[in-house]
Design a protein around this motif. Structure first.
Motif, PDB file in Angstrom:
ATOM      1  N   SER A  21      -7.017  -6.145  -8.549  1.00 19.12           N
ATOM      2  CA  SER A  21      -8.130  -5.531  -7.821  1.00 19.12           C
ATOM      3  C   SER A  21      -7.607  -4.685  -6.664  1.00 19.12           C
ATOM      4  O   SER A  21      -8.130  -3.601  -6.387  1.00 19.12           O
ATOM      5  CB  SER A  21      -9.091  -6.605  -7.316  1.00 19.12           C
ATOM      6  N   PHE A  22      -6.560  -5.159  -5.991  1.00 19.39           N
ATOM      7  CA  PHE A  22      -5.962  -4.396  -4.897  1.00 19.39           C
ATOM      8  C   PHE A  22      -5.320  -3.114  -5.415  1.00 19.39           C
ATOM      9  O   PHE A  22      -5.504  -2.024  -4.840  1.00 19.39           O
ATOM     10  CB  PHE A  22      -4.928  -5.261  -4.179  1.00 19.39           C
ATOM     11  N   VAL A  23      -4.565  -3.226  -6.517  1.00 22.63           N
ATOM     12  CA  VAL A  23      -3.888  -2.056  -7.085  1.00 22.63           C
ATOM     13  C   VAL A  23      -4.902  -1.018  -7.547  1.00 22.63           C
ATOM     14  O   VAL A  23      -4.774   0.178  -7.258  1.00 22.63           O
ATOM     15  CB  VAL A  23      -2.977  -2.488  -8.246  1.00 22.63           C
ATOM     16  N   TRP A  24      -5.927  -1.453  -8.278  1.00 22.20           N
ATOM     17  CA  TRP A  24      -6.924  -0.505  -8.778  1.00 22.20           C
ATOM     18  C   TRP A  24      -7.813   0.025  -7.652  1.00 22.20           C
ATOM     19  O   TRP A  24      -8.260   1.173  -7.696  1.00 22.20           O
ATOM     20  CB  TRP A  24      -7.752  -1.154  -9.880  1.00 22.20           C
ATOM     21  N   ILE A 232       2.430   4.944 -11.997  1.00 24.84           N
ATOM     22  CA  ILE A 232       3.243   3.798 -12.415  1.00 24.84           C
ATOM     23  C   ILE A 232       2.480   2.483 -12.282  1.00 24.84           C
ATOM     24  O   ILE A 232       2.423   1.684 -13.227  1.00 24.84           O
ATOM     25  CB  ILE A 232       4.544   3.737 -11.592  1.00 24.84           C
ATOM     26  N   LEU A 233       1.863   2.248 -11.122  1.00 22.79           N
ATOM     27  CA  LEU A 233       1.275   0.927 -10.885  1.00 22.79           C
ATOM     28  C   LEU A 233      -0.129   0.781 -11.472  1.00 22.79           C
ATOM     29  O   LEU A 233      -0.314   0.022 -12.431  1.00 22.79           O
ATOM     30  CB  LEU A 233       1.308   0.614  -9.389  1.00 22.79           C
ATOM     31  N   PRO A 234      -1.158   1.473 -10.955  1.00 21.31           N
ATOM     32  CA  PRO A 234      -2.509   1.231 -11.481  1.00 21.31           C
ATOM     33  C   PRO A 234      -2.769   1.804 -12.865  1.00 21.31           C
ATOM     34  O   PRO A 234      -3.654   1.329 -13.568  1.00 21.31           O
ATOM     35  CB  PRO A 234      -3.416   1.893 -10.438  1.00 21.31           C
ATOM     36  N   THR A 235      -2.003   2.835 -13.289  1.00 26.60           N
ATOM     37  CA  THR A 235      -2.269   3.440 -14.594  1.00 26.60           C
ATOM     38  C   THR A 235      -1.392   2.865 -15.689  1.00 26.60           C
ATOM     39  O   THR A 235      -1.836   2.699 -16.815  1.00 26.60           O
ATOM     40  CB  THR A 235      -2.063   4.971 -14.521  1.00 26.60           C
ATOM     41  N   LEU A 263     -14.659  -3.235  -3.147  1.00 25.51           N
ATOM     42  CA  LEU A 263     -14.441  -3.709  -1.784  1.00 25.51           C
ATOM     43  C   LEU A 263     -13.087  -3.258  -1.248  1.00 25.51           C
ATOM     44  O   LEU A 263     -12.964  -2.825  -0.099  1.00 25.51           O
ATOM     45  CB  LEU A 263     -14.561  -5.235  -1.741  1.00 25.51           C
ATOM     46  N   TRP A 264     -12.049  -3.329  -2.088  1.00 26.93           N
ATOM     47  CA  TRP A 264     -10.734  -2.825  -1.694  1.00 26.93           C
ATOM     48  C   TRP A 264     -10.778  -1.317  -1.468  1.00 26.93           C
ATOM     49  O   TRP A 264     -10.146  -0.794  -0.536  1.00 26.93           O
ATOM     50  CB  TRP A 264      -9.686  -3.146  -2.754  1.00 26.93           C
ATOM     51  N   ALA A 265     -11.493  -0.597  -2.354  1.00 31.89           N
ATOM     52  CA  ALA A 265     -11.575   0.863  -2.230  1.00 31.89           C
ATOM     53  C   ALA A 265     -12.202   1.251  -0.885  1.00 31.89           C
ATOM     54  O   ALA A 265     -11.738   2.185  -0.219  1.00 31.89           O
ATOM     55  CB  ALA A 265     -12.388   1.448  -3.386  1.00 31.89           C
TER      56      ALA A 265
END
Length: 303
Positions: A21-24, A232-235, A263-265
């Motif tokens: 959730s944090f990464v996305w 690299i990370l979220p995709t 919420l993170w966004a």
């Protein structure tokens, strides 16, 4: 025959869920930073291409035999879903984030479970929908109206803000249609399937980016690092964790990520990019999350 017992999430599953959730949630912020230097289609194509290379490398090392996909039906599904899951929504988001806060784009992703529920009810006859789910869908669309209508009522349509907000919602709809099609897709190994979709999205979008925007000039370090992170990370690699989480804790548990990403966004966009959100945006986000939670309440109580 014994009844299947749902997987019980362990503490490590919760850790992976929060990490995803944090990464996305941070992906929208990183796209906003990348757009400081690069133009929208270049950002979208670059993000998909970098993700494809990262995931192809992992699959080639761990399960190289899975990459031998020759069935024409499988290849058609991969191409179609590469466009619906990656090329089209990433382009819409990259264009929209130029005109609205990245936090707003993250909030609209919270509508995906509502769209999925509607589409599943129409196209997947086995799905059951009761009063709670109907109320949840209704709340979700009320939240969408709260997000979009203030600028319409204020006469700001000509500024492009409303169209940009609609583009972000359309990206969420693309993900939802893609989710329904994935359910109907042939049994392709999941990691190879995801790598194939990313590759197909790259092949479809790169010529358009080059034709409309030309070759990018790599000059800004901040924007370039943001684009590399987004790819690299979220995709790319985050999809591997998604597969692990679904297999260990189940898809219903995985769906909880839709509640946390917005919420993170909001948090990252406001704190790190100093984005300013209207009061109606916070109200709309709360209504959407309430609607999504209501659509899932019956399933969670059943588990």
């Amino acid at each position: 025959m014994t009844e299947a017992v749902p997987n019980t999430p362990a503490s490590r599953n919760w850790a992976v869920l929060l990490f995803l959730s944090f990464v996305w949630g941070g992906a929208f912020m990183s796209m906003a930073v990348a757009l400081e230097q690069y133009v929208p289609f270049t950002v979208a194509a670059g993000r998909i291409g970098i993700g494809a290379l990262a995931l192809l490398a992992v699959v080639a090392i761990t399960r190289p035999a899975d990459l031998a996909i020759k069935n024409p039906k499988d290849l058609c599904f991969i191409l179609l879903l590469g466009i619906l899951n990656f090329a089209l929504p990433f382009s819409l988001l990259a264009w929209g984030i130029q005109r609205v806060p990245s936090a707003f784009a993250g909030i609209t992703m919270g509508t995906s479970p509502v769209f999925v529920l509607l589409l599943a009810y129409i196209f997947v006859p086995d799905e059951q929908i009761g009063p709670r789910r109907i109320a949840g869908v209704f709340l979700g669309f009320v939240g969408l109206l709260v997000l979009i209508l203030p600028e319409v009522l204020a006469g700001q349509v000509s500024g492009g803000t409303v169209v940009a907000k609609i583009a972000c919602v359309a990206a969420a709809l693309c993900y939802s249609v893609g989710a329904i099609l994935i359910r109907r897709a042939p049994p392709i190994p999941p990691m190879a399937f995801t790598a194939g979709m990313l590759t197909a999205g790259t092949i479809a979008l790169t010529p358009i980016a080059l034709l409309l925007e030309g070759l990018p000039e790599i000059t800004g370090e901040r924007a370039t690092w943001a684009l590399l992170y987004a790819g690299i990370l979220p995709t790319g690699l985050a999809f591997l964790l998604r597969v692990v989480l679904i297999r260990s804790a189940g898809p219903i548990f995985m769906s909880l990520v839709a509640y946390i990403v917005p919420l993170w966004a909001i948090l990252l966009g406001v704190i790190l990019l100093n984005e300013t959100l209207s009061f109606s945006t916070y109200i709309g986000a709360g209504i959407i999350l309430s609607g999504v939670g209501l659509t899932q309440l019956r399933l969670r109580k059943k588990r």
